[in-house]
Design an enzyme around this catalytic site. Structure first.
Site, mmCIF file in Angstrom:
data_model
loop_
_atom_site.group_PDB
_atom_site.id
_atom_site.type_symbol
_atom_site.label_atom_id
_atom_site.label_comp_id
_atom_site.label_asym_id
_atom_site.label_seq_id
_atom_site.Cartn_x
_atom_site.Cartn_y
_atom_site.Cartn_z
ATOM 1 N N SER A 149 -26.451 10.725 -1.291
ATOM 2 C CA SER A 149 -27.914 10.466 -2.056
ATOM 3 C C SER A 149 -27.717 11.171 -3.438
ATOM 4 O O SER A 149 -27.036 10.885 -4.347
ATOM 5 C CB SER A 149 -29.065 10.739 -1.315
ATOM 6 O OG SER A 149 -30.101 10.038 -1.689
ATOM 7 N N ASP A 226 -30.042 0.358 4.667
ATOM 8 C CA ASP A 226 -30.551 1.455 3.912
ATOM 9 C C ASP A 226 -31.624 1.111 3.195
ATOM 10 O O ASP A 226 -31.556 0.261 2.262
ATOM 11 C CB ASP A 226 -29.533 2.421 2.960
ATOM 12 C CG ASP A 226 -29.713 3.603 2.190
ATOM 13 O OD1 ASP A 226 -30.975 3.786 1.979
ATOM 14 O OD2 ASP A 226 -28.912 4.253 2.040
ATOM 15 N N HIS A 260 -29.896 5.480 5.708
ATOM 16 C CA HIS A 260 -29.691 6.507 4.791
ATOM 17 C C HIS A 260 -29.381 7.972 5.593
ATOM 18 O O HIS A 260 -29.342 8.978 4.911
ATOM 19 C CB HIS A 260 -30.737 6.622 3.941
ATOM 20 C CG HIS A 260 -30.533 7.139 2.500
ATOM 21 N ND1 HIS A 260 -29.673 6.787 1.609
ATOM 22 C CD2 HIS A 260 -30.849 8.540 2.118
ATOM 23 C CE1 HIS A 260 -29.842 7.829 0.560
ATOM 24 N NE2 HIS A 260 -30.535 8.541 0.813
#
Length: 282
Positions: A149, A226, A260
């Protein structure tokens, strides 16, 4: 520079440790996790740096990712720093989960009141490796980087801004084009100011268009389910297009059904360790 050991746990024949030190770049105490594989007892090992995402500390990766067995097998030292300075007494540092504490974005801030402490780019690329090289059995010529991320963004920009420094790079769900997404706009305007031309120096999609360096094979895993992908925070298509135009090799895997979370990371972490071992143990 003095290191204070916070914890040490035997794991897959090696040791998962956490240390604290006084950072010169960040002007505060910082912690990092380091996994020393069994091989490190008798020889210098390559170093693989992990950069975590928004709101994380060094603990998220070392406790959730499940990388120790693969790191032990391939003889890799794995270093996982915190994601930002802590306790700097800056007004507003703890008000948001996506800015300030836990959200350093791996940039060197140029704006008050952040510029004194929020220098995560220099910390990750210079101070921390120097500290690791001086205190642990690592080969300073063999270093790679990966992350998730915000940390995937960090890994990509560190590799692209320093051709040849890292033997390989990979990322899970990276923020690929931060100048165009809400997270990036918030962080960059706060840390770097309103001149958006300065933001591009920390944007992987822009950096790859002028990448002059040696061969760099990039591996990216992205969960298809995600929520931040569908929300427009990650923008991998922009990065893939830029890589294709520049002829920079990138393997992009869109993983059906994954989100995620660290469940996603744990599922594919062994693939990423192998990806780096291919270059670090060549």
């Amino acid at each position: 520079m003095a290191l204070k050991q916070i914890s040490s746990n035997k794991c897959f024949g090696g040791f998962q440790k956490v240390f604290e030190h006084d950072s010169v770049e960040l002007s505060c105490k910082m912690r990092f996790g380091i996994y020393l594989p069994p091989k490190a007892e008798t020889a210098k090992c390559p170093a693989l740096y992990w950069l975590s995402g928004l709101s994380c500390t060094e603990q998220n990766f070392i406790s959730k990712a499940g990388y120790h067995a693969a790191a032990s097998e391939h003889g890799l030292v794995v270093v996982a720093p915190d994601t930002s300075p802590r306790g700097c007494n800056i007004k507003g540092e703890d008000e948001s989960w996506d800015f300030g504490s836990g959200a350093g974005f791996y940039v060197d801030a140029t704006e008050d009141p952040w510029k004194t402490n929020y220098r995560m780019y220099s910390y990750v690329t210079q101070e921390l490796p120097q500290l690791i090289n001086a205190n642990f059995p690592v080969d300073p010529q063999l270093m790679s980087i990966f992350g998730h991320s915000m940390g995937g963004h960090g890994a990509l920009i560190c590799a692209l801004k320093n051709p040849g420094k890292y033997k390989s790079v990979s990322a899970f769900s990276p923020i690929c084009n931060p100048v165009l997404c809400p997270w990036g706009k918030k962080a960059f305007s706060g840390y770097l100011g309103s001149d958006q031309s300065k933001w591009k120096a920390y944007d992987a999609t822009h950096l790859v268009t002028s990448y002059p360096g040696s061969q760099l094979d990039i591996l990216i895993d992205q969960g298809k389910d995600d929520q931040f992908l569908s929300d427009g925070q990650l923008l991998p298509d922009n990065f893939i297009a830029a890589c294709t135009e520049k002829k920079v090799p990138v393997v992009f895997r869109l993983q059906e059904g994954y989100d995620h979370s660290y469940y996603f990371i744990a599922t594919f972490i062994t693939d990423h360790i192998r990806h780096h071992a291919k270059y670090l143990n060549a």
